[in-house]
Scaffold this active site. Structure first.
Site, mmCIF file in Angstrom:
data_model
loop_
_atom_site.group_PDB
_atom_site.id
_atom_site.type_symbol
_atom_site.label_atom_id
_atom_site.label_comp_id
_atom_site.label_asym_id
_atom_site.label_seq_id
_atom_site.Cartn_x
_atom_site.Cartn_y
_atom_site.Cartn_z
ATOM 1 C CD GLU A 31 -38.640 52.510 -13.112
ATOM 2 O OE1 GLU A 31 -38.607 53.756 -13.272
ATOM 3 O OE2 GLU A 31 -38.385 51.704 -14.029
ATOM 4 C CG HIS A 80 -36.366 64.762 -9.970
ATOM 5 N ND1 HIS A 80 -36.883 65.426 -8.882
ATOM 6 C CD2 HIS A 80 -36.821 65.431 -11.066
ATOM 7 C CE1 HIS A 80 -37.622 66.441 -9.286
ATOM 8 N NE2 HIS A 80 -37.602 66.470 -10.602
ATOM 9 C CG HIS A 134 -35.208 56.715 -13.318
ATOM 10 N ND1 HIS A 134 -34.128 57.021 -14.119
ATOM 11 C CD2 HIS A 134 -35.763 55.584 -13.845
ATOM 12 C CE1 HIS A 134 -34.031 56.116 -15.087
ATOM 13 N NE2 HIS A 134 -35.000 55.236 -14.935
#
Length: 246
Positions: free
Chosen positions: A116, A123, A119
């Protein structure tokens, strides 16, 4: 790619009927494959949920360290209820970890938390596919709700108007979900690659523990692969259904 062919009437029903039946068979195969992948994922995550992480850190601590190591200080690590509900939310800038990950000190928790955070790193670094996926979210949220209804309404109208225009509008709407599923693949695989690389490079996991984390993430990624194939087959099914009714 599914092509609409101009054929002689004598073979039209055979061709489109065959395409329709093939789509049905593929949907059944994909459903079975999806069930197998889900069962395997649950078995793998359960196995490594019983293996303590050698560093003794919780999923929350793993996530916070990975964020700091990547120079990310504007993302919070929070807790969400549920099982396998872990996700990164770019709107609230949060890494949300589930009950089985947030406070757990296991290999599975380390793998999921790092994934996670992968991610969040995507970004922060402007990774193209995740930017595209974020832009597609509102479009897909709308199109996925109405696509099948538009197609079915178009099929019903074909009986009176002989026009399949509305059906193809529905197909275009459904194609957005297919695009979203395809864009999701590099996003998920890349996040797992980032997670494994960081877990190894930072010394969080090594040897068998690292292999276990990698295995869990591979099976998780395969659920997205099955979902992408399923979305393509569903689209082909509706194309075959429209051609069969024409």
């Amino acid at each position: 790619m599914f092509h609409i062919l101009q054929v002689y009437p004598a073979t039209d029903g055979l061709l489109y009927g065959g395409s329709y039946n093939t789509a049905i068979i593929l949907m059944v195969i994909i459903a079975i494959a999806g069930a197998i992948v889900q069962m395997r994922l649950k078995a793998v995550t359960r196995r490594y949920s019983e293996c303590p992480s050698p560093n003794g850190m919780t999923g929350r601590e793993i996530a916070e360290k990975m964020l700091r190591d990547n120079g990310i200080y504007n993302v919070r690590v929070t807790h969400v209820s549920g099982h396998l509900t872990d996700h990164f939310n770019p709107q609230t800038m949060t890494v949300n970890l589930s009950d089985d990950v947030y406070s757990a000190r296991t290999i599975t928790a380390a793998a999921v938390a790092a994934h996670e955070c992968g991610h969040a790193v995507q970004h922060a670094t402007g990774y193209g596919p995740i930017k595209l996926r974020s832009q597609l979210v509102p479009i897909v949220n709308f199109s996925s709700r109405i696509a099948s209804w538009v197609i079915l309404l178009g099929i019903a109208l074909m009986a009176f108007t002989q026009s399949a225009t509305l059906c193809w509008v529905g197909i275009a709407l459904m194609a957005m979900s297919v695009l979203f599923a395809l864009v999701t693949l590099p996003v998920e695989y890349n996040a797992s690659q980032r997670a494994v690389a960081w877990l190894e490079g930072s010394g969080m996991l090594a040897d068998k523990e690292l292999d276990g984390a990698h295995e869990a993430l591979r099976w998780a990624a395969r659920t997205y692969l099955v979902a992408a194939i399923s979305s393509i087959v569903t689209l082909l099914y509706y194309v075959a259904l429209i051609n069969r009714r024409r």
